[in-house]
Design a protein around this motif. Structure first.
Motif, mmCIF file in Angstrom:
data_model
loop_
_atom_site.group_PDB
_atom_site.id
_atom_site.type_symbol
_atom_site.label_atom_id
_atom_site.label_comp_id
_atom_site.label_asym_id
_atom_site.label_seq_id
_atom_site.Cartn_x
_atom_site.Cartn_y
_atom_site.Cartn_z
ATOM 1 N N ASP A 279 48.705 71.233 71.785
ATOM 2 C CA ASP A 279 50.053 70.849 71.396
ATOM 3 C C ASP A 279 50.978 71.066 72.588
ATOM 4 O OD1 ASP A 279 52.364 70.189 70.090
ATOM 5 O OD2 ASP A 279 52.479 72.036 68.904
ATOM 6 N N ARG B 232 54.350 70.899 74.338
ATOM 7 C CA ARG B 232 55.757 70.851 73.952
ATOM 8 C C ARG B 232 56.631 71.159 75.159
ATOM 9 N NH1 ARG B 232 56.041 74.203 68.206
ATOM 10 N NH2 ARG B 232 54.435 73.010 67.072
ATOM 11 N N LEU C 73 56.261 70.076 80.192
ATOM 12 C CA LEU C 73 55.453 70.278 78.992
ATOM 13 C C LEU C 73 54.501 71.448 79.207
ATOM 14 C CD1 LEU C 73 54.504 66.590 78.033
ATOM 15 C CD2 LEU C 73 56.456 67.959 77.264
ATOM 16 N N GLN D 27 45.238 64.396 78.370
ATOM 17 C CA GLN D 27 46.250 64.337 77.320
ATOM 18 C C GLN D 27 47.642 64.600 77.888
ATOM 19 O OE1 GLN D 27 45.797 67.381 74.314
ATOM 20 N NE2 GLN D 27 47.835 66.997 73.466
ATOM 21 N N ALA D 28 47.755 65.617 78.764
ATOM 22 C CA ALA D 28 49.047 65.963 79.348
ATOM 23 C C ALA D 28 49.588 64.836 80.209
ATOM 24 C CB ALA D 28 48.913 67.240 80.170
ATOM 25 N N ARG E 208 48.811 61.598 80.134
ATOM 26 C CA ARG E 208 49.136 60.425 79.334
ATOM 27 C C ARG E 208 50.423 60.648 78.525
ATOM 28 N NH1 ARG E 208 46.722 55.155 79.337
ATOM 29 N NH2 ARG E 208 48.169 54.055 77.967
ATOM 30 N N GLN E 209 50.531 61.802 77.907
ATOM 31 C CA GLN E 209 51.700 62.080 77.071
ATOM 32 C C GLN E 209 52.981 62.059 77.889
ATOM 33 O OE1 GLN E 209 51.318 65.512 74.456
ATOM 34 N NE2 GLN E 209 53.532 65.876 74.466
ATOM 35 N N LEU E 210 52.946 62.695 79.072
ATOM 36 C CA LEU E 210 54.164 62.780 79.874
ATOM 37 C C LEU E 210 54.511 61.435 80.504
ATOM 38 C CD1 LEU E 210 56.482 64.390 80.870
ATOM 39 C CD2 LEU E 210 55.030 65.383 82.646
ATOM 40 N N ASP F 63 53.723 58.466 79.361
ATOM 41 C CA ASP F 63 54.217 57.622 78.262
ATOM 42 C C ASP F 63 55.687 57.921 77.990
ATOM 43 O OD1 ASP F 63 51.833 56.315 77.829
ATOM 44 O OD2 ASP F 63 51.246 57.493 76.081
ATOM 45 N N SER F 64 56.040 59.192 77.982
ATOM 46 C CA SER F 64 57.409 59.594 77.703
ATOM 47 C C SER F 64 58.377 59.081 78.768
ATOM 48 C CB SER F 64 57.494 61.119 77.604
ATOM 49 O OG SER F 64 58.820 61.558 77.469
ATOM 50 N N SER G 5 44.255 57.435 82.744
ATOM 51 C CA SER G 5 45.504 57.491 81.977
ATOM 52 C C SER G 5 46.423 56.326 82.337
ATOM 53 C CB SER G 5 46.226 58.823 82.233
ATOM 54 O OG SER G 5 45.411 59.916 81.873
#
Length: 380
Positions: free
Chosen positions: A4, A6, A51, A95-96, A98-100, A102-103, A132
């Motif tokens: 997770d 955040r 994050l 994951q980190a 891709r998530q960042l 994307d944001s 990614s």
């Protein structure tokens, strides 16, 4: 199980410091993982997304990644990716990233592109980015010193529709032919003509260089830079600001650079009245920067600035990486190239590169050999 990730808070700094120390020991070069004050500023900055992830069982920090976004340039940057050894292989790093990314590429004011550099002690960091959505764009030879000088690679991911709006590049000097071919092999279409560049001066024909003073006063240099280089296009160097100035005593030119004596990294950010004002003084200026601690020097140049590229090629700078559609110009985007010069012997021992970087690496090595190992004319 996915972690997770955040937004990090100021209360996370101690845990983040321990995480970077556990993973990198004393070799980590960035203050993001070593300086609590810098970390606090980044976490509090409206242009930073940091994050962090904790282990759900123990609560210890196990993952971290930092993203910066400059809305004025439309660019994002990823850095500081780290995951605890206990969670490696779980997909946490991917994951980190891709998530960042994307944001940063979405929202009310999305970045047009996001870039990252990756280490070359193994292919894992590169492949995390490649898987990614990032694309290989080149290498930075001898870029940064950790335990020793290390080559890094450049990758970028673009927002949908950006690459289709690239401005054309009519021609480039022959020294950039390999880079253009590498771009084509990576899927970046270009209809660029390759033409012979202006030949460099014969060694020994250079006139005496002007007297130059070093101004090492970062706040003054930054104010002066804004005064004498008011055009935003000529000050374009994302996430970099000059902290030193080399000024000719007769007022002929001022060269602005960001220099880190801690690791030898140096960027040439701008010149007043322009790069052509340096003429043949560029070589002694490079020597002076080397004496002040620079071991790797780079500058960012629009790919369509033919004369400036010829000048840099003539003074030992080689094309190390490209950045298609890097800067927005109206509704279109301009390509850039990173011209680099290393003042230390190349050290490619233990270099591990994904095959995506092969065309960029081979063209650089070939140019380096021509520059420094060509024996034609030595034996009479």
């Amino acid at each position: 199980m996915a972690l997770d990730f955040r937004a990090a808070s100021l209360d996370d700094i101690d845990g983040l410091l321990r995480l970077y120390q556990q993973v990198y020991g004393r070799d980590y070069a960035l203050p993001l993982g070593t300086d609590p004050e810098v970390m606090a500023r980044e976490i509090s900055s409206p242009h930073t997304t940091w994050l962090a992830a904790r282990d759900p069982g123990t609560g210890r920090m196990v993952g971290s990644i930092v993203g910066n976004h400059d809305p004025s340039d439309g660019l994002g940057k990823l850095q500081g990716l780290v995951v605890h050894p206990d969670v490696r292989g779980s997909g946490a790093a991917r994951q980190a990233v891709r998530q960042l990314s994307d944001s940063l590429l979405s929202g009310d004011r999305p970045a047009d592109s996001v870039y990252a550099t990756a280490r070359t002690n193994s292919t894992a960091p590169q492949r995390i980015c490649l898987r990614s959505g990032f694309q290989a764009l080149g290498i930075f030879p001898n870029l940064r010193k950790a335990a020793r000088h290390e080559t890094m690679v450049l990758l970028a991911r673009h927002r949908e529709g950006v690459l289709e709006r690239r401005l054309p590049v009519p021609r480039v000097p022959a020294g950039l032919a390999g880079l253009v071919r590498a771009l084509r092999s990576a899927g970046f279409e270009t209809d660029t003509e390759i033409t012979p560049e202006t030949p460099p001066r014969v060694p020994g024909s250079r006139p005496a260089a002007r007297e130059v003073e070093l101004v090492d006063a970062p706040e003054f240099v930054l104010r002066r830079f804004a005064e004498v280089v008011p055009d935003p296009g000529r000050r374009f160097y994302p996430f970099h600001s000059p902290n030193v100035m080399l000024a000719a005593t007769d007022g002929a030119y001022e060269l602005y650079a960001q220099l880190s004596r801690a690791d030898g990294y140096c960027t040439l950010i701008g010149t007043a009245p322009g790069m052509d004002a340096l003429g043949d003084d560029l070589e002694p200026l490079i020597e002076r920067l080397g004496g002040y601690g620079a071991s790797y020097i780079e500058t960012l140049v629009p790919l369509d600035c033919y004369d400036e590229l010829c000048q840099l090629l003539a003074h030992g700078f080689l094309p190390a990486a490209a950045y298609p559609a890097m800067r927005r110009v109206g509704e279109r985007f301009r390509d850039y190239v990173v011209m680099a010069r290393t003042l230390q012997p190349l050290d490619f021992r233990d270099l591990a590169l994904d095959v995506a970087f092969q065309p960029f690496t081979e063209q650089y090595i070939e140019l380096w050999k021509q520059q420094y190992l060509n024996t034609r004319g030595v034996f009479q």
